[in-house]
Design a protein around this motif. Structure first.
Motif, PDB file in Angstrom:
ATOM      1  N   LYS A  13       0.838  -1.189   0.000  1.00 54.34           N
ATOM      2  CA  LYS A  13       0.000   0.000   0.000  1.00 54.34           C
ATOM      3  C   LYS A  13       0.872   1.238   0.000  1.00 54.34           C
ATOM      4  O   LYS A  13       2.047   1.179   0.378  1.00 54.34           O
ATOM      5  CB  LYS A  13      -0.919   0.026   1.226  1.00 54.34           C
ATOM      6  CG  LYS A  13      -0.170   0.227   2.549  1.00 54.34           C
ATOM      7  CD  LYS A  13      -1.099   0.152   3.745  1.00 54.34           C
ATOM      8  CE  LYS A  13      -2.003   1.338   3.889  1.00 54.34           C
ATOM      9  NZ  LYS A  13      -1.301   2.578   4.316  1.00 54.34           N
ATOM     10  N   ASN A  14       0.288   2.345  -0.398  1.00 56.65           N
ATOM     11  CA  ASN A  14       0.970   3.624  -0.251  1.00 56.65           C
ATOM     12  C   ASN A  14       0.989   4.004   1.217  1.00 56.65           C
ATOM     13  O   ASN A  14      -0.009   3.835   1.921  1.00 56.65           O
ATOM     14  CB  ASN A  14       0.242   4.714  -1.042  1.00 56.65           C
ATOM     15  CG  ASN A  14       0.303   4.488  -2.539  1.00 56.65           C
ATOM     16  OD1 ASN A  14      -0.133   3.450  -3.034  1.00 56.65           O
ATOM     17  ND2 ASN A  14       0.832   5.446  -3.272  1.00 56.65           N
ATOM     18  N   ASP A  20       1.177   6.977   9.283  1.00 56.85           N
ATOM     19  CA  ASP A  20       0.511   5.761   8.853  1.00 56.85           C
ATOM     20  C   ASP A  20       0.345   4.833  10.053  1.00 56.85           C
ATOM     21  O   ASP A  20       1.335   4.434  10.679  1.00 56.85           O
ATOM     22  CB  ASP A  20       1.321   5.055   7.759  1.00 56.85           C
ATOM     23  CG  ASP A  20       0.530   3.938   7.114  1.00 56.85           C
ATOM     24  OD1 ASP A  20       0.241   2.946   7.806  1.00 56.85           O
ATOM     25  OD2 ASP A  20       0.194   4.069   5.919  1.00 56.85           O
ATOM     26  N   PRO A  21      -0.907   4.494  10.412  1.00 55.86           N
ATOM     27  CA  PRO A  21      -1.126   3.659  11.599  1.00 55.86           C
ATOM     28  C   PRO A  21      -0.510   2.273  11.479  1.00 55.86           C
ATOM     29  O   PRO A  21      -0.117   1.679  12.491  1.00 55.86           O
ATOM     30  CB  PRO A  21      -2.656   3.580  11.705  1.00 55.86           C
ATOM     31  CG  PRO A  21      -3.161   3.933  10.345  1.00 55.86           C
ATOM     32  CD  PRO A  21      -2.171   4.892   9.774  1.00 55.86           C
ATOM     33  N   TYR A  22      -0.393   1.731  10.261  1.00 55.94           N
ATOM     34  CA  TYR A  22       0.211   0.404  10.088  1.00 55.94           C
ATOM     35  C   TYR A  22       1.706   0.461  10.398  1.00 55.94           C
ATOM     36  O   TYR A  22       2.255  -0.451  11.030  1.00 55.94           O
ATOM     37  CB  TYR A  22      -0.039  -0.116   8.675  1.00 55.94           C
ATOM     38  CG  TYR A  22      -1.487  -0.411   8.415  1.00 55.94           C
ATOM     39  CD1 TYR A  22      -2.023  -1.660   8.732  1.00 55.94           C
ATOM     40  CD2 TYR A  22      -2.340   0.561   7.885  1.00 55.94           C
ATOM     41  CE1 TYR A  22      -3.367  -1.929   8.523  1.00 55.94           C
ATOM     42  CE2 TYR A  22      -3.681   0.297   7.670  1.00 55.94           C
ATOM     43  CZ  TYR A  22      -4.188  -0.942   7.995  1.00 55.94           C
ATOM     44  OH  TYR A  22      -5.519  -1.209   7.790  1.00 55.94           O
ATOM     45  N   PHE A  35       6.873  -0.402   2.933  1.00 54.56           N
ATOM     46  CA  PHE A  35       5.706  -0.122   2.099  1.00 54.56           C
ATOM     47  C   PHE A  35       6.077  -0.251   0.623  1.00 54.56           C
ATOM     48  O   PHE A  35       7.111   0.268   0.193  1.00 54.56           O
ATOM     49  CB  PHE A  35       5.174   1.285   2.373  1.00 54.56           C
ATOM     50  CG  PHE A  35       4.548   1.438   3.725  1.00 54.56           C
ATOM     51  CD1 PHE A  35       3.178   1.366   3.889  1.00 54.56           C
ATOM     52  CD2 PHE A  35       5.335   1.637   4.856  1.00 54.56           C
ATOM     53  CE1 PHE A  35       2.596   1.491   5.145  1.00 54.56           C
ATOM     54  CE2 PHE A  35       4.771   1.765   6.113  1.00 54.56           C
ATOM     55  CZ  PHE A  35       3.397   1.687   6.252  1.00 54.56           C
ATOM     56  N   ILE A  36       5.226  -0.943  -0.126  1.00 57.47           N
ATOM     57  CA  ILE A  36       5.383  -1.054  -1.571  1.00 57.47           C
ATOM     58  C   ILE A  36       4.192  -0.339  -2.211  1.00 57.47           C
ATOM     59  O   ILE A  36       3.081  -0.879  -2.256  1.00 57.47           O
ATOM     60  CB  ILE A  36       5.420  -2.518  -2.042  1.00 57.47           C
ATOM     61  CG1 ILE A  36       6.529  -3.293  -1.337  1.00 57.47           C
ATOM     62  CG2 ILE A  36       5.587  -2.586  -3.561  1.00 57.47           C
ATOM     63  CD1 ILE A  36       7.920  -2.833  -1.720  1.00 57.47           C
ATOM     64  N   GLU A 247      -8.145  -2.621   9.816  1.00 56.56           N
ATOM     65  CA  GLU A 247      -7.380  -1.662  10.611  1.00 56.56           C
ATOM     66  C   GLU A 247      -6.085  -2.315  11.066  1.00 56.56           C
ATOM     67  O   GLU A 247      -5.949  -3.545  11.063  1.00 56.56           O
ATOM     68  CB  GLU A 247      -8.193  -1.203  11.822  1.00 56.56           C
ATOM     69  CG  GLU A 247      -8.576  -2.365  12.735  1.00 56.56           C
ATOM     70  CD  GLU A 247      -9.249  -1.921  14.015  1.00 56.56           C
ATOM     71  OE1 GLU A 247      -9.534  -0.724  14.139  1.00 56.56           O
ATOM     72  OE2 GLU A 247      -9.458  -2.770  14.902  1.00 56.56           O
ATOM     73  N   ALA A 248      -5.140  -1.474  11.484  1.00 55.03           N
ATOM     74  CA  ALA A 248      -3.798  -1.951  11.814  1.00 55.03           C
ATOM     75  C   ALA A 248      -3.788  -2.933  12.989  1.00 55.03           C
ATOM     76  O   ALA A 248      -3.138  -3.979  12.933  1.00 55.03           O
ATOM     77  CB  ALA A 248      -2.890  -0.756  12.102  1.00 55.03           C
ATOM     78  N   LYS A 249      -4.494  -2.611  14.068  1.00 55.61           N
ATOM     79  CA  LYS A 249      -4.451  -3.470  15.260  1.00 55.61           C
ATOM     80  C   LYS A 249      -5.066  -4.842  14.985  1.00 55.61           C
ATOM     81  O   LYS A 249      -4.585  -5.863  15.497  1.00 55.61           O
ATOM     82  CB  LYS A 249      -5.144  -2.772  16.424  1.00 55.61           C
ATOM     83  CG  LYS A 249      -4.370  -1.571  16.957  1.00 55.61           C
ATOM     84  CD  LYS A 249      -5.062  -0.939  18.152  1.00 55.61           C
ATOM     85  CE  LYS A 249      -4.267   0.248  18.680  1.00 55.61           C
ATOM     86  NZ  LYS A 249      -4.938   0.913  19.823  1.00 55.61           N
ATOM     87  N   SER A 250      -6.132  -4.873  14.193  1.00 55.46           N
ATOM     88  CA  SER A 250      -6.754  -6.161  13.859  1.00 55.46           C
ATOM     89  C   SER A 250      -5.848  -6.990  12.967  1.00 55.46           C
ATOM     90  O   SER A 250      -5.766  -8.213  13.110  1.00 55.46           O
ATOM     91  CB  SER A 250      -8.100  -5.926  13.168  1.00 55.46           C
ATOM     92  OG  SER A 250      -9.015  -5.300  14.045  1.00 55.46           O
TER      93      SER A 250
END
Length: 262
Positions: A13-14, A20-22, A35-36, A247-250
């Motif tokens: 993802k961008n 970025d939360p991730y 990130f790609i 979402e990032a946490k999940s």
């Protein structure tokens, strides 16, 4: 293999700006995210968008919908070129969005009256929330800020509910030319590859189809949700983890659970 290599994770993802939360969630958990970017996002016409955001139609309608982080980025870039008075008026509007990640980007940008968000995991649920609010006396006219390519779920459901919806396209999306080279240069000794959308991923899927995979070392494959999971399965790609929410946490919880079990 070193623990550093073991913790490498490719996020297809961008990277969201300004944060970025991730990136934050996975870095805090000891992963090494890369990130790609698969897609190029840009304004359809920034000057015309600025003109629209400072014009009578947008300023007079107190509610708008924005479901994409790319759309939020374009909106924020436009707001850098408006007066502080107009920016305040826009930040005080009611804004409906999907998911916690876009909610956080909006909140950091200065919006305070955000609806949907974590309670709306997709456009259909968000539409139901909007319809309920309108039926309870909320404004029945609103603007949908979107991209050239978008699903029709929200416009269709809202128009069926007799809601006066104005669609305004503010950004465009195109595949990048360097997807394959970026992936090959970053994929050596990667433990996880995470898919966020089918769009732009065909070259990577074809690479994974021909790649040897060690059951102990990966690369393991994770999906942000069921739609992307079905897409990968159609290419006979094995999926090891699927986030329960986009979402990032999940996503981290799904990946961590797989690693603990295996």
């Amino acid at each position: 293999m070193s623990s550093e290599v073991n913790r490498r994770i490719l996020l297809l993802k961008n990277k969201t700006t300004p944060r970025d939360p991730y990136h934050d969630v996975f870095t805090d958990a000891g992963f090494e995210p890369t990130f790609i970017p698969l897609l190029k996002h840009g304004h359809v016409d920034r000057e015309k968008s600025i003109e629209y955001f400072t014009g009578e139609e947008f300023l007079s309608i107190p509610v708008f919908i924005i479901t994409s982080q790319r759309a939020v980025e374009c909106l924020n870039e436009c707001l850098e070129h408006v007066s502080s008075e107009i920016k305040t008026v826009i930040h005080e509007k009611t804004v409906y969005t999907v998911g916690p990640a876009t909610t956080e980007v909006l909140r950091e940008a200065g919006f305070t009256n955000i609806k949907g968000g974590s309670d709306a995991g997709n456009g259909s649920v968000l539409s139901d929330i909007i319809i309920k609010d309108v039926q309870e006396g909320g404004p029945s006219k609103m603007i949908f800020l979107t991209g050239e390519i978008r699903k029709d779920i929200i416009p269709r459901k809202l128009k069926q509910a007799k809601i006066d919806l104005i669609e305004k396209v503010i950004y465009k999306t195109e595949p990048r030319d360097d997807i394959v080279s970026n992936f090959h240069s970053s994929s050596k000794d990667v433990r996880w590859v995470v898919f966020f959308s089918p769009q732009g991923t065909v070259p990577i899927v074809e690479h994974l189809q021909g790649a040897e995979r060690s059951s102990a070392m990966g690369p393991f494959v994770a999906s942000i949700g069921p739609t992307t999971e079905e897409y990968l399965q159609s290419y006979s790609i094995g999926i090891d983890a699927v986030a329960s929410k986009p979402e990032a946490k999940s996503l981290l919880a799904a990946i961590t659970a797989y690693e603990h079990q295996n």
